[in-house]
Design a protein around this motif. Structure first.
Motif, PDB file in Angstrom:
ATOM      1  N   ALA A  88       0.835  -1.204   0.000  1.00  0.00           N
ATOM      2  CA  ALA A  88       0.000   0.000   0.000  1.00  0.00           C
ATOM      3  C   ALA A  88       0.867   1.250   0.000  1.00  0.00           C
ATOM      4  O   ALA A  88       0.564   2.239  -0.668  1.00  0.00           O
ATOM      5  CB  ALA A  88      -0.925   0.006   1.213  1.00  0.00           C
ATOM      6  N   ASP A 146       0.511   3.806  -2.997  1.00  0.00           N
ATOM      7  CA  ASP A 146      -0.110   5.089  -2.673  1.00  0.00           C
ATOM      8  C   ASP A 146       0.882   6.245  -2.729  1.00  0.00           C
ATOM      9  O   ASP A 146       0.527   7.348  -3.131  1.00  0.00           O
ATOM     10  CB  ASP A 146      -0.776   5.021  -1.289  1.00  0.00           C
ATOM     11  CG  ASP A 146      -1.969   4.070  -1.288  1.00  0.00           C
ATOM     12  OD1 ASP A 146      -2.365   3.645  -2.381  1.00  0.00           O
ATOM     13  OD2 ASP A 146      -2.485   3.749  -0.211  1.00  0.00           O
ATOM     14  N   LEU A 181     -14.326   7.251  -0.624  1.00  0.00           N
ATOM     15  CA  LEU A 181     -14.408   7.396   0.828  1.00  0.00           C
ATOM     16  C   LEU A 181     -15.854   7.457   1.305  1.00  0.00           C
ATOM     17  O   LEU A 181     -16.147   7.196   2.452  1.00  0.00           O
ATOM     18  CB  LEU A 181     -13.682   8.671   1.286  1.00  0.00           C
ATOM     19  CG  LEU A 181     -12.174   8.665   1.119  1.00  0.00           C
ATOM     20  CD1 LEU A 181     -11.581   9.994   1.522  1.00  0.00           C
ATOM     21  CD2 LEU A 181     -11.567   7.548   1.963  1.00  0.00           C
ATOM     22  N   VAL A 235      -6.543  -3.042   0.160  1.00  0.00           N
ATOM     23  CA  VAL A 235      -5.950  -2.134   1.144  1.00  0.00           C
ATOM     24  C   VAL A 235      -5.234  -0.981   0.445  1.00  0.00           C
ATOM     25  O   VAL A 235      -5.264   0.162   0.896  1.00  0.00           O
ATOM     26  CB  VAL A 235      -4.985  -2.891   2.081  1.00  0.00           C
ATOM     27  CG1 VAL A 235      -4.088  -1.926   2.837  1.00  0.00           C
ATOM     28  CG2 VAL A 235      -5.767  -3.735   3.074  1.00  0.00           C
ATOM     29  N   ASN A 238      -6.900   2.884  -1.180  1.00  0.00           N
ATOM     30  CA  ASN A 238      -7.352   3.628  -0.006  1.00  0.00           C
ATOM     31  C   ASN A 238      -7.272   5.128  -0.271  1.00  0.00           C
ATOM     32  O   ASN A 238      -6.197   5.718  -0.256  1.00  0.00           O
ATOM     33  CB  ASN A 238      -6.485   3.223   1.193  1.00  0.00           C
ATOM     34  CG  ASN A 238      -6.934   3.884   2.475  1.00  0.00           C
ATOM     35  OD1 ASN A 238      -7.425   5.013   2.468  1.00  0.00           O
ATOM     36  ND2 ASN A 238      -6.787   3.188   3.574  1.00  0.00           N
ATOM     37  N   ASN A 255      -5.460   7.425   2.404  1.00  0.00           N
ATOM     38  CA  ASN A 255      -3.995   7.458   2.345  1.00  0.00           C
ATOM     39  C   ASN A 255      -3.514   8.398   1.255  1.00  0.00           C
ATOM     40  O   ASN A 255      -2.588   9.195   1.460  1.00  0.00           O
ATOM     41  CB  ASN A 255      -3.431   6.061   2.057  1.00  0.00           C
ATOM     42  CG  ASN A 255      -3.501   5.172   3.278  1.00  0.00           C
ATOM     43  OD1 ASN A 255      -3.831   5.630   4.370  1.00  0.00           O
ATOM     44  ND2 ASN A 255      -3.212   3.900   3.092  1.00  0.00           N
ATOM     45  N   THR A 277      -2.366   1.594   8.174  1.00  0.00           N
ATOM     46  CA  THR A 277      -2.549   0.429   7.307  1.00  0.00           C
ATOM     47  C   THR A 277      -2.411  -0.865   8.104  1.00  0.00           C
ATOM     48  O   THR A 277      -3.239  -1.773   7.985  1.00  0.00           O
ATOM     49  CB  THR A 277      -1.520   0.465   6.162  1.00  0.00           C
ATOM     50  OG1 THR A 277      -1.647   1.711   5.483  1.00  0.00           O
ATOM     51  CG2 THR A 277      -1.747  -0.658   5.180  1.00  0.00           C
ATOM     52  N   LEU A 332      -5.368  -1.326  10.409  1.00  0.00           N
ATOM     53  CA  LEU A 332      -6.550  -1.668   9.616  1.00  0.00           C
ATOM     54  C   LEU A 332      -6.587  -3.165   9.309  1.00  0.00           C
ATOM     55  O   LEU A 332      -7.608  -3.829   9.499  1.00  0.00           O
ATOM     56  CB  LEU A 332      -6.515  -0.862   8.311  1.00  0.00           C
ATOM     57  CG  LEU A 332      -7.731  -0.904   7.412  1.00  0.00           C
ATOM     58  CD1 LEU A 332      -8.769   0.069   7.946  1.00  0.00           C
ATOM     59  CD2 LEU A 332      -7.367  -0.516   5.991  1.00  0.00           C
TER      60      LEU A 332
END
Lengths: 312, 303
Positions: free
Chosen positions: B110, B114, B140, B176, B179, B182, B231, B234
């Motif tokens: 991630a 990201d 979101l 993930v 996101n 992020n 992360t 989560l």
């Protein structure tokens, strides 16, 4: 946090060399490089965020078992869902759960944060402790409370017994099952609200309170006229976040009550889960229900965006 | 956005709040203050710490003692062997190994995905960059659980590629990385880095990936910390998604594994399992408290 406070330095003139590529060529190359950096994220979003949202709409109008070709069935899935006796109950429970969770999980953290912000001692300890349940995996909180709710040797009934109050049947009675779930949910999520409000309160300039005090405002008036207006945006944002978060309630009924007693704790997401993964894979009906919930949540988000925009 | 003042969720400034110092110093003010402090301390400890104490001591009680009414406050003969029993019954070794593997993999994947995306959107500014960002932020508003059915179907058969990802760690890692929060946090931080530095690097002919690795990442350490912790937490806390996509008992996460076996073991063994499952998160919290608090407020406040 670190920060960069570099004064922009004056650039030296570019060295004389071969002429730089034309603007358009450089633009194309730049785009290519940028999309190179973006491609992994685009893949993840496309496959696991955007596509499922579109697919939810498509699936709502299809009957599929994942093996044969899906078949278009018009509004049949919606009829199945609406005709289900659990449908009304699930929405009612979800709304009641959301309202109760807002009472406990929205008003209480703000009050707690106001009190914490006034205290001059043990602040680090209190902050740590209030956030501790948030760090625990939800399954831990849920199974722990399942034991507390045990009508016999469970902690809650033993505590009630100790102070001479009548004991309750918690998860086993239609009148207390839902509120029992709200208690667990609030216990494990209260901390983040408290800390976010606390940060907002710490950003209120002290002289506003001084001015209010000089005007003769008492403590409640200061909260009403200074604290609340100053934290209005965050209060608004948190209200919507809370509504969206509590409408997704799943693990509590799944682990604690199985939707019972007599459907008293069936929630929308739980019902959706049952359609798709418990009763022989009715993905169409599950998606139709999910689509309804999606529309409701998007409406909540839209209201929030509008209000925030007006505030700004 | 980066804070320069030590103000926020972790700083203990004694700034002026609702009650004035003068009011606090009055005789009544003092009385009320100390009563309130005592009430809050006792209340918080009872509400948030006592349940955990009950969990730990409950694990160490015998089967008879745990069912006893009224309950005992301390275990009569604390029995630590229950932890090794629970470890074996729940197969915690496997579950913990799986969960750590998913969490670390999700963290690396991630972060890589990201960070590159946020860097491209913030500094390279491609065509349609704003449209892409809007599309990422729009996700979101729709919580993943609402689209769990189509997401699950996607995992069983990824479109175009035709991968079957059930019981594969990628079923955790891909979602993930998708996101929006992020990306939002990272992009906002990168936006605050002045462009002059990058332009200078560009003129010197430094390629974009070098700029990212040697200029941007070193100064982004605080925000990278926040995103990393969120992360990992989560993945550790998630329940519904791993329940659906990792059905094999040797691929399960700790949370799902505990829930599957909880019906077949005794109450004190369940509690022992829960204690073991809580330890990693509490350690993370102790070590990274500051980053966690920073991340909580970064998303919701204009820093």
């Amino acid at each position: 946090m670190e920060t960069l406070t570099k004064e922009p330095t004056r650039q030296a003139a570019p060295p004389r060399g071969p002429r730089p590529p034309t603007k358009r060529r450089r633009g194309a190359r730049r785009n290519l490089i940028a999309y190179g950096f973006l491609c992994a994220a685009l893949f993840c979003f496309a496959m696991f965020a955007w596509w499922p949202i579109i697919r939810e709409v498509v699936l709502s109008f299809q009957q599929t078992n994942l093996v044969d070709d899906p078949e278009w069935v018009g509004l049949d899935n919606f009829r199945t869902v609406v005709d289900d006796p659990a449908f009304g109950q699930a929405w009612r429970n979800t709304l009641v759960f959301t309202l109760l969770a807002l009472l406990c999980g929205y008003v209480v953290p703000f009050a707690v944060a106001i009190v914490l912000n006034e205290l001059r001692h043990a602040r680090a300890y209190l902050r740590f402790v209030v956030y501790l349940p948030v760090m625990l995996p939800p399954i831990v909180s849920v199974l722990l409370f399942r034991w507390f709710y045990d009508p016999g040797p469970g902690l809650f009934n033993q505590a009630l017994d100790l102070v001479g109050l009548p004991t309750l049947s918690w998860l086993d009675s239609t009148s207390t099952a839902l509120i029992s779930l709200v208690i667990v949910s609030t216990w494990m999520n209260l901390g983040s609200g408290v800390l976010i409000y606390l940060a907002a309160l710490q950003n209120i300039p002290g002289d506003l309170y001084e001015a209010a005090e000089l005007d003769g405002a008492g403590i409640l008036k200061r909260i009403w006229h200074v604290t609340i207006p100053q934290t209005r945006l965050i209060l608004l944002l948190m209200l919507m976040l809370q509504i969206v978060a509590t409408m997704q309630v799943f693990i509590e009924p799944f682990m604690l009550t199985g939707g019972g007693p007599e459907n008293a704790t069936v929630t929308v997401v739980y019902l959706m889960y049952q359609y798709a993964f418990v009763y022989g894979g009715n993905y169409g009906a599950g998606s139709a229900l999910g689509l309804m919930l999606m529309v409701v949540l998007l409406a909540v988000a839209a209201v929030q965006l509008r209000l925030t925009r007006e505030e700004n | 956005m980066p804070h320069t003042k030590r103000r926020g969720a972790w700083a203990d400034g004694h700034a002026r709040t609702i009650v004035s110092p003068l009011e606090l110093k009055s005789r009544w003010g003092r009385k009320i203050y100390w009563t309130l402090l005592a009430t809050v301390l006792i209340g918080f400890t009872l509400i948030f710490v006592f349940p955990l104490y009950w969990m730990v001591t409950g694990a160490m009680k015998t089967g008879e003692e745990i069912a006893q009414m009224p309950p005992t406050l301390f275990p009569e003969s604390p029995d630590f062997s229950v932890f090794t029993d629970a470890w074996e019954l729940f197969d915690i070794g496997t579950l913990l190994k799986n969960t750590l593997f998913y969490a670390v993999g999700a963290w690396l994947f991630a972060l890589a995905v990201d960070v590159s995306a946020a860097y491209a959107l913030s500094k390279l500014r491609p065509m349609f960059g704003n449209v892409i960002l809007a599309g990422m932020l729009a996700t979101l508003m729709i919580p993943p659980i609402v689209v769990m059915i189509p997401a699950y179907i996607t995992v069983t058969d990824v479109p175009i590629f035709g991968w079957h990802l059930l019981n594969s760690p990628w079923a955790i890692w891909f979602p993930v990385a998708a996101n929006g929060f992020n990306i939002f946090l990272l992009k906002r931080f990168f936006d605050s880095i002045p462009n002059e530095i990058l332009e200078a690097a560009e003129i010197d002919g430094v390629p974009p990936w070098r700029v990212l690795v040697s200029i941007i990442l070193p100064i982004s350490r605080p925000i990278l910390g926040v995103v990393s912790i969120f992360t990992v937490v989560l993945v550790f806390k998630d329940f519904v998604w791993p329940l659906l996509v990792l059905p094999d008992s040797d691929k399960m996460t700790l949370s799902v594994g505990l829930s599957q076996t909880a019906g077949a073991v005794t109450q004190n063994q369940i509690m022992a399992g829960l204690v073991i499952a809580s330890v990693p998160m509490i350690i993370v919290f102790l070590f990274f408290q500051r980053s966690i608090m920073a991340g909580l407020t970064a998303g919701s406040l204009k820093g």
